[in-house]
Design an enzyme around this catalytic site. Sequence first.
Site, PDB file in Angstrom:
ATOM      1  CD  GLU A   1     -10.468  -2.321  -1.606  1.00 45.85           C
ATOM      2  OE1 GLU A   1     -10.256  -1.392  -1.762  1.00 45.85           O
ATOM      3  OE2 GLU A   1     -12.106  -2.460  -1.858  1.00 45.85           O
TER       4      GLU A   1
ATOM      5  CB  CYS B   1      -7.587   3.252   3.388  1.00 41.93           C
ATOM      6  SG  CYS B   1      -8.843   2.178   3.901  1.00 41.93           S
TER       7      CYS B   1
HETATM    8  P1  NAD Z   1       2.208  -3.046   2.566  1.00 39.60           P
HETATM    9  O1  NAD Z   1       1.718  -3.085   1.246  1.00 39.60           O
HETATM   10  O2  NAD Z   1       3.613  -2.623   3.039  1.00 39.60           O
HETATM   11  O3  NAD Z   1       1.585  -4.782   3.118  1.00 39.60           O
HETATM   12  C1  NAD Z   1       0.373  -5.258   2.936  1.00 39.60           C
HETATM   13  C2  NAD Z   1       0.788  -6.527   3.630  1.00 39.60           C
HETATM   14  O4  NAD Z   1       1.671  -7.551   1.740  1.00 39.60           O
HETATM   15  C3  NAD Z   1       1.261  -7.144   3.860  1.00 39.60           C
HETATM   16  O5  NAD Z   1       0.732  -8.032   4.575  1.00 39.60           O
HETATM   17  C4  NAD Z   1       2.566  -7.877   3.914  1.00 39.60           C
HETATM   18  O6  NAD Z   1       3.532  -8.376   4.805  1.00 39.60           O
HETATM   19  C5  NAD Z   1       2.721  -7.976   2.591  1.00 39.60           C
HETATM   20  N1  NAD Z   1       3.728  -7.835   1.372  1.00 39.60           N
HETATM   21  C6  NAD Z   1       4.481  -6.749   1.929  1.00 39.60           C
HETATM   22  N2  NAD Z   1       5.649  -7.488   0.720  1.00 39.60           N
HETATM   23  C7  NAD Z   1       4.889  -8.086  -0.321  1.00 39.60           C
HETATM   24  C8  NAD Z   1       5.198  -8.931  -1.240  1.00 39.60           C
HETATM   25  N3  NAD Z   1       6.095  -8.908  -2.555  1.00 39.60           N
HETATM   26  N4  NAD Z   1       4.767  -9.963  -1.435  1.00 39.60           N
HETATM   27  C9  NAD Z   1       3.425 -10.223  -1.684  1.00 39.60           C
HETATM   28  N5  NAD Z   1       2.703  -9.738   0.068  1.00 39.60           N
HETATM   29  C10 NAD Z   1       3.750  -8.340   0.219  1.00 39.60           C
HETATM   30  O7  NAD Z   1       0.760  -2.251   3.824  1.00 39.60           O
HETATM   31  P2  NAD Z   1       0.600  -2.109   5.395  1.00 39.60           P
HETATM   32  O8  NAD Z   1       1.753  -0.791   6.104  1.00 39.60           O
HETATM   33  O9  NAD Z   1       0.498  -3.371   5.897  1.00 39.60           O
HETATM   34  O10 NAD Z   1      -1.123  -1.613   4.928  1.00 39.60           O
HETATM   35  C11 NAD Z   1      -1.045   0.350   4.575  1.00 39.60           C
HETATM   36  C12 NAD Z   1      -0.668   0.487   3.328  1.00 39.60           C
HETATM   37  O11 NAD Z   1      -3.386  -0.440   3.491  1.00 39.60           O
HETATM   38  C13 NAD Z   1      -2.384   2.247   3.101  1.00 39.60           C
HETATM   39  O12 NAD Z   1      -1.230   1.856   1.706  1.00 39.60           O
HETATM   40  C14 NAD Z   1      -3.147   1.541   2.482  1.00 39.60           C
HETATM   41  O13 NAD Z   1      -3.980   3.239   2.245  1.00 39.60           O
HETATM   42  C15 NAD Z   1      -3.780   1.044   2.563  1.00 39.60           C
HETATM   43  N6  NAD Z   1      -4.921   0.534   3.220  1.00 39.60           N
HETATM   44  C16 NAD Z   1      -5.820   0.335   1.717  1.00 39.60           C
HETATM   45  C17 NAD Z   1      -6.848  -0.422   2.328  1.00 39.60           C
HETATM   46  C18 NAD Z   1      -8.297   0.083   0.969  1.00 39.60           C
HETATM   47  O14 NAD Z   1      -9.401  -0.398   1.387  1.00 39.60           O
HETATM   48  N7  NAD Z   1      -7.904   1.189   0.060  1.00 39.60           N
HETATM   49  C19 NAD Z   1      -7.719  -0.706   3.598  1.00 39.60           C
HETATM   50  C20 NAD Z   1      -6.462  -0.631   4.781  1.00 39.60           C
HETATM   51  C21 NAD Z   1      -5.477  -0.415   4.167  1.00 39.60           C
END
Ligand code: NAD
Length: 557
Positions: free
Chosen positions: A235, A269
């Site tokens: 997502e 999101c």
């Molecule tokens: P992010 O991608 O920075 O981090 C998400 C998670 O991934 C965190 O727990 C982070 O520590 C982890 N992570 C980071 N690098 C990684 C790697 N290389 N391997 C594995 N895990 C890793 O996102 P964020 O800033 O925490 O969240 C915001 C984003 O999430 C926005 O783009 C938003 O649109 C999206 N989002 C989407 C939905 C949906 O349902 N489509 C819902 C909520 C948020």
Amino acid sequence: MSTGVETLPFTNPANGEQFGDVPMASSEEIGTAVEEMRQAFEIWRRKPVKERVRVMRKLQELIIDSVDLISEAINLDTGKSRQDGMIEVFIVVDRLNQYCRRAPKWLARKRVSPGLYFFNRHYTEPIPFGVVAVISPWNYPFDLMLSPMFSALLAGNTVVVKPSEVAGYTGVILERLVQGVPELAPFVRILHGDGRVGAELVDKGPDFIFLTGSTTTGRKVAKVAAASMIPYAFELGGKDPMIVLEDADIEAAARWGTWGSFYNTGQTCQAVERVYVVESVYDSFVQESIKRTQEFLPGYSPELYNYNHLGPLTFERQKQIIEDHMQDALDKGARVLIGGEIDGLFMAPTLVVDVDHTMKLMQDETFGPIMPIMKVKDEDEAIRLANDSHFGLSASIWSRDHARAQRVAEQLDVGSVNINDTVAHYAVPMLPFGGRKLSGGARVHGENEITQFTQNRSYSIGSPPLPFDIATVLRQPGHYRLGVGVMHLAFGVTPQQRIRPIAEELQRFRSHKLSSQRMRSQGLRAKKNAPRSKSVMAAAILGAMAAVFFGLWRGRN
Ligand code: NAD
């Protein structure tokens, strides 16, 4: 003296205060967690679904009893109001409640139609993958950890959760909740830490990865998962359009459009990130939106009752993205109508006009309390611009004519469309939610949220093959013509195509009979077995025809 253990600090974005920390998971702990959950899977998978539901009901009860503690953690981690924290808990409990009621049916073994293979019974059942890694973001930290966690568990998997480093305290509260249900605790592990921990978790080879996060992280995780062929569901980000048609209720569109842009400080999101308004109602929509924007009160309070509509941005990175997008838009001719100021991490709700699709503000995910409004000629232009995006999560359409709005909705390349509202469709537990294009392909909510954590195992059950079973007939050498005949009969598209082999066989039989008579009258003997083999063929086809009809009848009953 340094212990060598890395810690994850908890910082309240409203005042910058550090209010605690937690040790980050070491490489060894990550490996141990995955290994332990792999062993625990053998126990959890064998529990009947009703037993898993019983355990989840205990978690549900504990979550409801702990709502104040959870809303406090969300408030401290993200700066959003306690009420918004409570709303997260509300929608999580609503969903868990629905899933507990329905999971036994969704996860039951199902009989499937046998088709022509009707001498056997055929079943399929969803079976769990094994260890599911749930990697979560910070913007709805409780919901986006809990929902995939309990869905994967209900489906029979064990789970390793990696909460967001930006909402570390909520991750600690989740750990406490899991430990508060002793029957659940052995089947879940929580790994605190940053992206390094997430990346190492993926490296340890879980059996399924569920990531909610940015498209950038999605790409990184997909690369690693692809190398080991680990299945995953993502997502990811969004850039949701809102379309206001000329017959819209402008007051409502402005009221709920601004709410959809500013709720959770725009860090949602499926937030309204760009608005297209048909020119005949553009001015009235803009005026109404200014009025509505003035009503939003930014601020922070840890109290249960307070009147702030939106808190601070949740961390510094968001501020940098927003400033970058705003500067780019202003440089290219955009105008701020109201708002725009940023004080610390508090940003005033902001309306921007004179925007176009060369601007980052209209193309990339901004994730801030900004509503860019663009005037369009008509419905067609609105649809074209709405689809001009790498993202495809949700969209909203405003029109009093529901049939027209539905027609517009059908032309949008998104996963969900909300007609005459914004954002709130996410809360509906049984309404599938998820994106297209760079927004990721997972679907959460409803049956699919549970079954995406399963694969099917199928069964074909019966006595040893019977000679007239189609499966036996087809594998018997020398049955080419018979197979073709049955294929016509069973799958022929027109009546003529269906009966063609019978007609041909009858024709062949008749001409053979005539030639035999002729040969007899000339005192010659016909080749010994030929007529018999033809009649056997005709009888076999007629038999197959009867079998097909019997099979179709059985399949229906
Ligand atoms: P992010 O991608 O920075 O981090 C998400 C998670 O991934 C965190 O727990 C982070 O520590 C982890 N992570 C980071 N690098 C990684 C790697 N290389 N391997 C594995 N895990 C890793 O996102 P964020 O800033 O925490 O969240 C915001 C984003 O999430 C926005 O783009 C938003 O649109 C999206 N989002 C989407 C939905 C949906 O349902 N489509 C819902 C909520 C948020």
